[in-house]
Write a protein that holds these residues in place. Structure first.
Motif, PDB file in Angstrom:
ATOM      1  N   GLU A 123      19.740  59.233 -43.838  1.00 20.43           N
ATOM      2  CA  GLU A 123      20.531  60.874 -43.578  1.00 20.43           C
ATOM      3  C   GLU A 123      19.935  61.240 -45.151  1.00 20.43           C
ATOM      4  N   ASP A 124      19.680  60.198 -46.725  1.00 19.22           N
ATOM      5  CA  ASP A 124      18.976  61.027 -47.245  1.00 19.22           C
ATOM      6  C   ASP A 124      16.950  61.197 -47.507  1.00 19.22           C
ATOM      7  N   ALA A 125      16.631  60.540 -46.444  1.00 17.41           N
ATOM      8  CA  ALA A 125      15.485  60.059 -45.746  1.00 17.41           C
ATOM      9  C   ALA A 125      14.321  61.070 -45.938  1.00 17.41           C
ATOM     10  N   THR A 126      13.550  61.413 -46.835  1.00 21.63           N
ATOM     11  CA  THR A 126      12.312  62.105 -46.829  1.00 21.63           C
ATOM     12  C   THR A 126      11.045  61.829 -46.722  1.00 21.63           C
ATOM     13  N   PHE A 127      10.822  61.991 -46.110  1.00 25.63           N
ATOM     14  CA  PHE A 127       8.792  62.206 -45.811  1.00 25.63           C
ATOM     15  C   PHE A 127       7.902  63.381 -45.703  1.00 25.63           C
ATOM     16  N   ALA A 164      14.679  63.480 -42.693  1.00 24.67           N
ATOM     17  CA  ALA A 164      14.704  62.552 -41.819  1.00 24.67           C
ATOM     18  C   ALA A 164      15.072  63.032 -39.925  1.00 24.67           C
ATOM     19  N   GLU A 165      15.867  63.778 -40.529  1.00 24.90           N
ATOM     20  CA  GLU A 165      16.469  64.544 -39.314  1.00 24.90           C
ATOM     21  C   GLU A 165      15.706  65.760 -38.444  1.00 24.90           C
ATOM     22  N   GLU A 166      14.542  66.100 -39.851  1.00 23.54           N
ATOM     23  CA  GLU A 166      13.744  66.994 -38.722  1.00 23.54           C
ATOM     24  C   GLU A 166      12.652  66.254 -38.303  1.00 23.54           C
ATOM     25  N   LEU A 167      12.430  64.575 -38.743  1.00 18.54           N
ATOM     26  CA  LEU A 167      11.322  63.670 -37.360  1.00 18.54           C
ATOM     27  C   LEU A 167      12.116  63.724 -36.464  1.00 18.54           C
ATOM     28  N   HIS A 168      13.505  63.276 -36.754  1.00 18.50           N
ATOM     29  CA  HIS A 168      14.437  63.156 -35.279  1.00 18.50           C
ATOM     30  C   HIS A 168      13.810  64.359 -34.181  1.00 18.50           C
ATOM     31  N   HIS A 170      11.262  65.259 -33.772  1.00 22.01           N
ATOM     32  CA  HIS A 170      10.529  65.896 -33.545  1.00 22.01           C
ATOM     33  C   HIS A 170      10.459  64.302 -32.150  1.00 22.01           C
ATOM     34  N   GLY A 171      11.327  63.231 -32.521  1.00 20.49           N
ATOM     35  CA  GLY A 171      11.241  62.332 -31.475  1.00 20.49           C
ATOM     36  C   GLY A 171      10.358  60.907 -32.152  1.00 20.49           C
ATOM     37  N   SER A 172       9.518  61.040 -33.502  1.00 22.72           N
ATOM     38  CA  SER A 172       9.366  59.976 -34.605  1.00 22.72           C
ATOM     39  C   SER A 172      10.171  58.818 -34.780  1.00 22.72           C
ATOM     40  N   VAL A 173      11.424  58.969 -35.657  1.00 19.49           N
ATOM     41  CA  VAL A 173      12.291  58.682 -36.382  1.00 19.49           C
ATOM     42  C   VAL A 173      13.744  58.194 -35.063  1.00 19.49           C
ATOM     43  N   TRP A 174      13.797  56.910 -34.674  1.00 18.11           N
ATOM     44  CA  TRP A 174      14.413  56.667 -33.681  1.00 18.11           C
ATOM     45  C   TRP A 174      15.651  56.797 -33.635  1.00 18.11           C
ATOM     46  N   ARG A 175      16.317  57.107 -34.733  1.00 24.61           N
ATOM     47  CA  ARG A 175      18.411  56.856 -35.224  1.00 24.61           C
ATOM     48  C   ARG A 175      17.657  57.203 -37.080  1.00 24.61           C
ATOM     49  N   VAL A 176      18.977  58.568 -36.867  1.00 26.92           N
ATOM     50  CA  VAL A 176      19.377  58.489 -38.147  1.00 26.92           C
ATOM     51  C   VAL A 176      20.908  58.501 -38.690  1.00 26.92           C
ATOM     52  N   VAL A 177      20.971  57.965 -39.379  1.00 28.64           N
ATOM     53  CA  VAL A 177      22.054  57.678 -39.971  1.00 28.64           C
ATOM     54  C   VAL A 177      22.957  57.406 -41.293  1.00 28.64           C
ATOM     55  N   PRO A 178      23.856  57.099 -41.611  1.00 28.56           N
ATOM     56  CA  PRO A 178      24.347  57.216 -43.182  1.00 28.56           C
ATOM     57  C   PRO A 178      24.395  55.726 -43.787  1.00 28.56           C
ATOM     58  N   ARG A 179      23.265  56.261 -45.082  1.00 28.06           N
ATOM     59  CA  ARG A 179      22.738  54.899 -45.455  1.00 28.06           C
ATOM     60  C   ARG A 179      23.327  53.433 -45.471  1.00 28.06           C
ATOM     61  N   GLU A 180      24.922  53.846 -45.613  1.00 26.86           N
ATOM     62  CA  GLU A 180      25.015  52.361 -45.590  1.00 26.86           C
ATOM     63  C   GLU A 180      25.127  52.047 -44.584  1.00 26.86           C
ATOM     64  N   GLN A 181      24.784  52.527 -43.463  1.00 23.41           N
ATOM     65  CA  GLN A 181      24.798  51.953 -41.930  1.00 23.41           C
ATOM     66  C   GLN A 181      23.345  51.852 -41.959  1.00 23.41           C
ATOM     67  N   LEU A 182      22.493  51.722 -42.570  1.00 22.60           N
ATOM     68  CA  LEU A 182      21.117  51.533 -42.004  1.00 22.60           C
ATOM     69  C   LEU A 182      20.725  50.189 -41.718  1.00 22.60           C
ATOM     70  N   THR A 183      20.949  49.589 -42.391  1.00 19.52           N
ATOM     71  CA  THR A 183      20.500  48.193 -42.166  1.00 19.52           C
ATOM     72  C   THR A 183      21.163  47.434 -40.862  1.00 19.52           C
ATOM     73  N   GLU A 184      22.298  47.771 -40.376  1.00 18.36           N
ATOM     74  CA  GLU A 184      22.441  47.977 -39.412  1.00 18.36           C
ATOM     75  C   GLU A 184      22.246  48.410 -38.016  1.00 18.36           C
ATOM     76  N   ALA A 185      21.582  49.240 -38.127  1.00 22.69           N
ATOM     77  CA  ALA A 185      21.113  50.580 -37.223  1.00 22.69           C
ATOM     78  C   ALA A 185      19.605  49.641 -36.741  1.00 22.69           C
ATOM     79  N   ALA A 186      18.846  49.302 -37.688  1.00 21.06           N
ATOM     80  CA  ALA A 186      17.703  48.868 -37.776  1.00 21.06           C
ATOM     81  C   ALA A 186      18.217  47.386 -37.145  1.00 21.06           C
TER      82      ALA A 186
END
Length: 251
Positions: A123-127, A164-168, A170-186
């Motif tokens: 959720e904290d990701a910016t591009f 990340a939510e904006e890219l989501h 647009h369809g380019s990000v598969w999922r947006v999750v809390p930081r602590e869940q990122l590894t498991e989501a990937a």
């Protein structure tokens, strides 16, 4: 510190980048990343690669300090070639690459995720591409794979970032999750991909790359030519020196 590869689960390789403090990669770091991704994809036991990073953010681009403290053009040439190799390694990886992005994903980071097959972000990701503020050009090729054409241009010209939510949306990000869940989501996505037949997944990757409407390697190389022009004119050094001075003043 550096680039490491692990195999946490059957069929999945995880390539981790760790260059403190902000994952701004030196020239050799880009080549090391390219070699790690290529090796992981070439392993017949691997069916999906997860590209991730340690520390405060996913990637802050090239190490501008290295460039400015190196006499001549060797560091600039090395960074351009190294980025080209790393981006191409992700794109050409024999198996799908899932990018797991947290924090900032800037400059060269856009080149990496823009060439990945899927992106999972916290959720904290910016591009963004702050290239014009750093005296450089490039990676619009890859930003154009994440957002529509006119948004890409506006982001490029302004050096603004998107979430990340904006890219989501647009369809380019598969999922947006809390930081602590990122590894498991990937890993969850990579795990699902890795259940496929290894030979078929490699054929699928080659087939999808083959129908891409834009040759990302040639397009990015074209962009890099303008970076050299900016450097030879003196514009690039002025902006890179200002960036390094500003960073030193904040210490």
């Amino acid at each position: 510190m550096g680039v490491s590869t692990s195999a946490p689960e059957q069929g999945v390789a995880v390539v981790t980048v760790d260059f403190p403090p902000v994952n701004a990669l030196p020239v050799q770091g880009w080549y090391d990343l390219a070699a790690a991704v290529r090796a992981a994809g070439a392993d017949p036991k691997v069916r999906c690669v997860v590209l991730t990073a340690a520390g405060r953010g996913f990637n802050a681009g090239v190490d501008i300090k290295e460039m400015q403290r190196t006499a001549g053009h060797n560091a600039l040439i090395g960074a351009n070639r190294g980025c080209f190799e790393a981006f191409a390694a992700v794109y050409d990886c024999e198996v799908p690459v899932v990018a797991a992005v947290h924090g900032f994903c800037l400059g060269g980071g856009i080149g990496l995720v823009g060439n990945a097959d899927a992106i999972v972000a916290s959720e904290d990701a910016t591009f963004g591409l702050p290239e014009l503020d750093r005296g450089a050009l490039g990676a619009a090729t890859h930003l154009a794979r994440l957002v529509p054409q006119h948004l890409m241009r506006a982001l490029y010209y302004t050096s603004r970032t998107v979430t990340a939510e904006e890219l989501h949306r647009h369809g380019s990000v598969w999922r947006v999750v809390p930081r602590e869940q990122l590894t498991e989501a990937a890993m969850e996505l990579a795990r699902e991909i890795a259940t496929k037949d290894g030979s078929l997944i490699r054929l699928a990757k080659a087939a999808i790359n083959g129908i891409d409407p834009v040759d990302v390697r040639r397009s990015y190389r074209f962009e890099q030519g303008f970076t050299f022009e900016a450097n030879l004119s003196g514009i690039a050094d002025k902006h890179r020196d200002a960036f390094v001075s500003a960073r030193e003043d904040r210490r």
